[in-house]
Design a protein around this motif. Structure first.
Motif, PDB file in Angstrom:
ATOM      1  N   MET A   1       0.827  -1.207   0.000  1.00 31.66           N
ATOM      2  CA  MET A   1       0.000   0.000   0.000  1.00 31.66           C
ATOM      3  C   MET A   1       0.861   1.256   0.000  1.00 31.66           C
ATOM      4  O   MET A   1       0.572   2.212  -0.703  1.00 31.66           O
ATOM      5  CB  MET A   1      -0.934   0.002   1.218  1.00 31.66           C
TER       6      MET A   1
ATOM      7  N   THR B   1      -8.491  11.015  -5.399  1.00 34.18           N
ATOM      8  CA  THR B   1      -8.003   9.636  -5.475  1.00 34.18           C
ATOM      9  C   THR B   1      -7.010   9.378  -4.350  1.00 34.18           C
ATOM     10  O   THR B   1      -7.045   8.337  -3.695  1.00 34.18           O
ATOM     11  CB  THR B   1      -7.322   9.390  -6.827  1.00 34.18           C
TER      12      THR B   1
ATOM     13  N   ALA C   1      -6.829  10.883  -1.468  1.00 36.75           N
ATOM     14  CA  ALA C   1      -7.516  10.815  -0.179  1.00 36.75           C
ATOM     15  C   ALA C   1      -8.184   9.452   0.009  1.00 36.75           C
ATOM     16  O   ALA C   1      -8.120   8.864   1.093  1.00 36.75           O
ATOM     17  CB  ALA C   1      -8.545  11.934  -0.091  1.00 36.75           C
ATOM     18  N   THR C   2      -8.802   8.929  -1.069  1.00 35.24           N
ATOM     19  CA  THR C   2      -9.423   7.604  -0.974  1.00 35.24           C
ATOM     20  C   THR C   2      -8.371   6.549  -0.675  1.00 35.24           C
ATOM     21  O   THR C   2      -8.571   5.655   0.151  1.00 35.24           O
ATOM     22  CB  THR C   2     -10.120   7.247  -2.301  1.00 35.24           C
ATOM     23  N   LEU C   3      -7.234   6.688  -1.351  1.00 38.56           N
ATOM     24  CA  LEU C   3      -6.160   5.717  -1.170  1.00 38.56           C
ATOM     25  C   LEU C   3      -5.607   5.786   0.256  1.00 38.56           C
ATOM     26  O   LEU C   3      -5.297   4.753   0.861  1.00 38.56           O
ATOM     27  CB  LEU C   3      -5.058   6.019  -2.187  1.00 38.56           C
TER      28      LEU C   3
ATOM     29  N   ALA D   1      -7.277   6.702   2.935  1.00 39.29           N
ATOM     30  CA  ALA D   1      -8.264   6.081   3.823  1.00 39.29           C
ATOM     31  C   ALA D   1      -8.157   4.556   3.733  1.00 39.29           C
ATOM     32  O   ALA D   1      -8.132   3.859   4.754  1.00 39.29           O
ATOM     33  CB  ALA D   1      -9.663   6.546   3.445  1.00 39.29           C
ATOM     34  N   ALA D   2      -8.064   4.049   2.489  1.00 47.94           N
ATOM     35  CA  ALA D   2      -7.988   2.596   2.308  1.00 47.94           C
ATOM     36  C   ALA D   2      -6.699   2.055   2.926  1.00 47.94           C
ATOM     37  O   ALA D   2      -6.716   1.030   3.614  1.00 47.94           O
ATOM     38  CB  ALA D   2      -8.044   2.257   0.819  1.00 47.94           C
TER      39      ALA D   2
ATOM     40  N   LEU E   1      -6.969   1.931   6.704  1.00 49.24           N
ATOM     41  CA  LEU E   1      -7.837   0.836   7.142  1.00 49.24           C
ATOM     42  C   LEU E   1      -7.135  -0.504   7.011  1.00 49.24           C
ATOM     43  O   LEU E   1      -7.175  -1.340   7.921  1.00 49.24           O
ATOM     44  CB  LEU E   1      -9.118   0.814   6.300  1.00 49.24           C
ATOM     45  N   ILE E   2      -6.476  -0.703   5.871  1.00 46.45           N
ATOM     46  CA  ILE E   2      -5.846  -2.001   5.614  1.00 46.45           C
ATOM     47  C   ILE E   2      -4.686  -2.232   6.576  1.00 46.45           C
ATOM     48  O   ILE E   2      -4.552  -3.313   7.162  1.00 46.45           O
ATOM     49  CB  ILE E   2      -5.368  -2.078   4.153  1.00 46.45           C
TER      50      ILE E   2
ATOM     51  N   THR F   1      -6.044  -2.995  10.037  1.00 43.26           N
ATOM     52  CA  THR F   1      -6.571  -4.360  10.140  1.00 43.26           C
ATOM     53  C   THR F   1      -5.434  -5.375  10.209  1.00 43.26           C
ATOM     54  O   THR F   1      -5.437  -6.283  11.045  1.00 43.26           O
ATOM     55  CB  THR F   1      -7.438  -4.689   8.911  1.00 43.26           C
TER      56      THR F   1
END
Lengths: 421, 385
Positions: B57, B258, B260-262, B264-265, B268-269, B272
């Protein structure tokens, strides 16, 4: 007995169940939020791509050539054909009207401007800024403020129903005019409400409400071209085919897909004597960018699903491993492998369902939060996804526990009870 | 059972005699991992997966922006040079722009006049470099590019005015006439459809007009593009350098969302994955409470125990991070190949972060159970309660 075993296990081992349940909830939360974001990202990015400008252009079918260099229009203003302003609201009556985010008509006219004792020939561009238009019962606002979002005004945007104008940035410097000044344009006293900066040809022009341009030209209702901004689907082989060569079913599929070509075709049908064309610079490239971003988020979502599946499996494996003494006791009392395994699987299913529902709710909130903070709009999860998410949660919990359960039921009760292994 | 134990004990004893003297500390570390292979492997696996996902990531996050920027360069010019007050650009401007730009972008010169067709209709004629335009404006739909002098590329709307039957045609400008043949047509859906394009040498020898604008598609971040614009301004004093706001602002917006979405993802990843590693490792350490109790019963100090479990955690974290890093680079490269058809360059700058993060996670997952166990009497643990 079976039910009591499961029930008591939940009642007495609250801490362990809470830990495993929390892991499942977290996993499902992340999975739900990412699935929601991934399914909606195409639409969201498509809307952002609209900030690059309109992707379709409507022109009169029988028009003469445009002759424009560096923002100066050299085409005789009354030459050629026009579209009728009264037809424009019909754009919102086409099949894909929900995909059309806005349109802006344009009418360039030649004017003379007197300033500081000098007379200059300039181009005045008539357009909509943010005009209220109604079609049937539908009311909407459209104009350059939505189709050309990179246009910046220092001062105020003019009202579409008044006679204020915007002055292009470079023209304003040249005329040494500023917002609030009065200009004599072709014999009319007009107030400059703001200075416009676009980085394009408009910087050398006067931009005015459409009605004013029509009045100067002496042709009420005339429009030279219309920029249409539409949410489209990336072009594929079907999109590029000629609609005339298609059979009925293929034609229907083409017509009912939001390709730039099919929306252009429908605009042409809706507006009499018009010709619609995709603006290739915008339309062609946004398909490529959209495909890339969608693909990226899809792959990232896969990674998120993998990570949450592993988290759930790891939590379940640990939870079962900690209970091997219990397995030993059950087996010592005569329980078969099947009986032991079914108790664990029942517990896993119950945990997965509870954690799945809690995670779905939390994931929905997370997705909504992401939508609000990144895209300033809602990301909602269709309720249809709930059974799918629950099924995934149960399957992942099952597979995660399977190896640990298999190992647990294979234990020799003696060793298990002594706590060895 | 007895025979088995004594033979294995003999083997161990023989092994010890031959082995070099290592400290008890190192031996405990190694034996702990070797003897409980299964549990140690599953803890390591959790760590490897967490580190791999984090590496992939982080790698993507850095690289994807560069990749998407390149995608946006297909929109064409984001910077444009024009002569001041409508004048032509100074001679040699193109080569100076290219030397400033180097490999950081594509450029194309344009010169424009209004000429007349043989029946007196005005038409915009532009002179340009076709090879450069092909690179810069990839969305131009052209059926055949001109390859020879005196060949023109005619816009799909202009073709009806200049050469409806595809015959050779004449254009005149200020009394000079040029005879041209149509090589092909260009369709863009915008102003280019009404233009006629010639090669620059033909155009200059016919009209005597030099290029008035140079379009530049510069690659890089907004800061790099601002720097390029500044350099261009200094290199060509006679030119005005303008950003194409339509493209630059749209690009900035889409990339920002894009990214910002990345982010956030990615957050989260990584969260986890870290929690997954944490729970597995805690289970592993907690499982070894008997080892802990025995060491304590044999007189190990709290400090020794802490440093033992900490060293074990750090070793596990570091091993997991390195294996995970290699795997993660592989995952990022695969995503790059599948989605962008270009490899993602491995970023070794990510390694220290992954390493530090992994060690923090493992230390955390060792310290929590140990501090819980420390309060318990060894005898209670050994009795299995």
């Amino acid at each position: 007995m079976f039910l009591r075993l499961v029930y008591e296990s939940f009642r007495r081992q609250k801490r362990r169940k809470l830990l495993a349940g929390a892991a499942i909830t977290l996993g499902v939360t992340v999975a739900t939020a990412m699935i929601a974001v991934a399914t909606d990202i195409g639409d969201k990015i498509n809307r952002e791509l609209r900030t690059i400008g309109a992707n379709l252009l409507l022109t009169p079918q029988e028009d003469t050539l445009d002759v424009e260099i560096g923002g100066i229009n050299l085409k005789p203003p009354s030459d050629g054909a026009f579209l009728n302003e009264a037809d424009l609201p019909k754009i919102k009556g086409t099949f894909w009207h929900n995909n059309i985010t806005g349109f802006a008509p344009m009418l360039p006219v030649n004017v003379t401007v007197q300033r500081n004792g000098l007379t200059q020939n300039l181009t005045l561009l008539g357009t909509y800024f943010a005009k209220h238009v109604s079609f049937g019962k539908e009311e909407f606002t459209t104009g350059v403020r939505s189709t050309h979002p990179w246009w910046k005004v220092s001062g105020a945007w003019p009202d579409d129903n008044f006679r204020d104008v915007l002055l292009g940035e470079r023209l304003a410097t040249q005329l040494s005019a500023k917002a609030g000044d009065e200009l004599t344009v072709s014999g009319r006293q007009l107030r400059v409400s703001g200075i416009l900066s676009t980085g394009g040809g408009e910087d050398e022009q006067i931009v005015a409400p459409l009605a004013l341009a029509q009045e100067i030209l002496g042709k009420p209702g005339a429009v030279r071209r219309v920029y249409v901004s539409a949410l489209t689907k990336p072009e594929d082989a079907l999109a590029r085919r000629d609609p005339k060569s298609m059979s009925g079913a293929v034609y229907d599929r083409w017509y009912c897909s939001p390709y730039p070509q099919s929306i252009a075709f429908q605009l042409q049908e809706a507006i009499p004597h018009s010709h619609a064309e995709q603006i290739r610079q915008v339309a062609q490239n946004e398909g490529a960018v959209l495909t890339r971003i969608e693909g990226l988020i899809f792959l990232v979502t896969l990674a998120a699903l993998l990570a949450s599946a592993l988290a759930v499996s790891a939590a379940m494996a640990t939870a079962i491993f900690e209970r091997r003494a219990e397995v030993g006791l059950m087996k010592a009392l005569g329980a078969g492998r099947f009986a032991v395994a079914s108790v664990f699987f029942a517990e896993a299913t119950l945990l997965a369902l509870i954690g799945g529902i809690a995670g779905f709710a939390a994931g929905g909130m997370l997705a909504r939060q992401i939508g609000r903070s990144i895209f300033d709009s809602q990301i909602t999860i269709p309720a249809v996804l709930l059974p799918v998410i629950l099924a995934i949660a149960v399957i992942v919990t099952f597979t995660g526990s399977a190896a640990a359960i298999y190992k647990a039921v294979g234990l020799d009760p003696v060793f298990a009870l002594r706590g060895e292994l | 059972v007895n025979a088995g134990v004594s033979s294995s004990a003999r083997e161990v004893a023989a092994g010890r005699e031959q082995a070099q003297h290592t400290s008890m500390f190192v031996r405990m570390l190694v034996r702990a991992a070797v003897l409980r292979r299964g549990r140690a492997a599953s803890a390591l696996l959790a760590m490897v997966v967490a580190a791999a996902v984090a590496t992939a990531m982080l790698n993507l996050y850095v690289d994807v922006q560069a990749k998407l920027r390149r995608e946006f360069r297909n929109y064409g010019a984001n910077v444009i040079l024009v002569g001041r007050d409508g004048a032509s650009l100074p001679a040699g401007a193109l080569s100076r722009v290219e030397s400033v730009l180097g490999s950081r972008g594509v450029v194309a010169p344009f010169a424009m006049v209004v000429a007349r067709t043989s029946d007196g209709q005005p038409v915009v004629v532009a002179g340009t470099d076709f090879d450069r335009v092909r690179q810069l404006d990839r969305w131009w739909s052209v059926n055949k590019w001109p390859a020879q002098p005196q060949q023109a590329l005619v816009g799909v709307r202009a073709i009806a005015a200049v050469s409806p039957a595809n015959q050779p045609f004449d254009l005149s400008f200020q009394g000079h006439t040029i005879h041209l043949t149509t090589a092909g047509t260009v369709q863009t859906g915008a102003a280019e459809d009404s233009h006629v394009y010639l090669s620059l040498p033909d155009f200059v020898s016919w009209t005597g007009v030099q290029p008035s604008s140079i379009e530049v598609a510069a690659t890089g971040s907004p800061e790099e593009i601002t720097a390029i614009m500044h350099q261009l301004e200094q290199a060509i004093p006679g030119a005005e350098v303008r950003p194409v706001r339509q493209i630059m602002e749209g690009e900035a917006r889409v990339l920002g969302k894009t990214r910002a979405t990345l982010v956030a993802a990615t957050a989260l990843i990584i969260l986890t994955a870290a929690l997954c590693a944490l729970s597995t490792l805690m289970g592993w350490v907690f499982d070894r409470r008997r080892d802990f109790a025995i060491m304590k019963a044999l007189g190990a100090s709290d400090r020794l125990l802490n440093s033992f479990f900490a060293a074990e955690a750090a070793a596990l974290g570091a091993t997991g991070a390195v294996i995970g890093f290699i795997l993660g680079i592989g995952i990022a490269a695969w995503i790059g190949r599948v989605n962008f058809h270009a490899p993602v360059v491995p970023r070794f700058g990510v390694l220290p972060f992954v390493l530090a993060g992994s060690i923090v996670v493992t230390l955390l997952s060792a310290i929590l159970p140990i501090s819980m166990l420390r309060r318990v009497q060894p005898a209670v643990i050994l009795r299995g309660e």
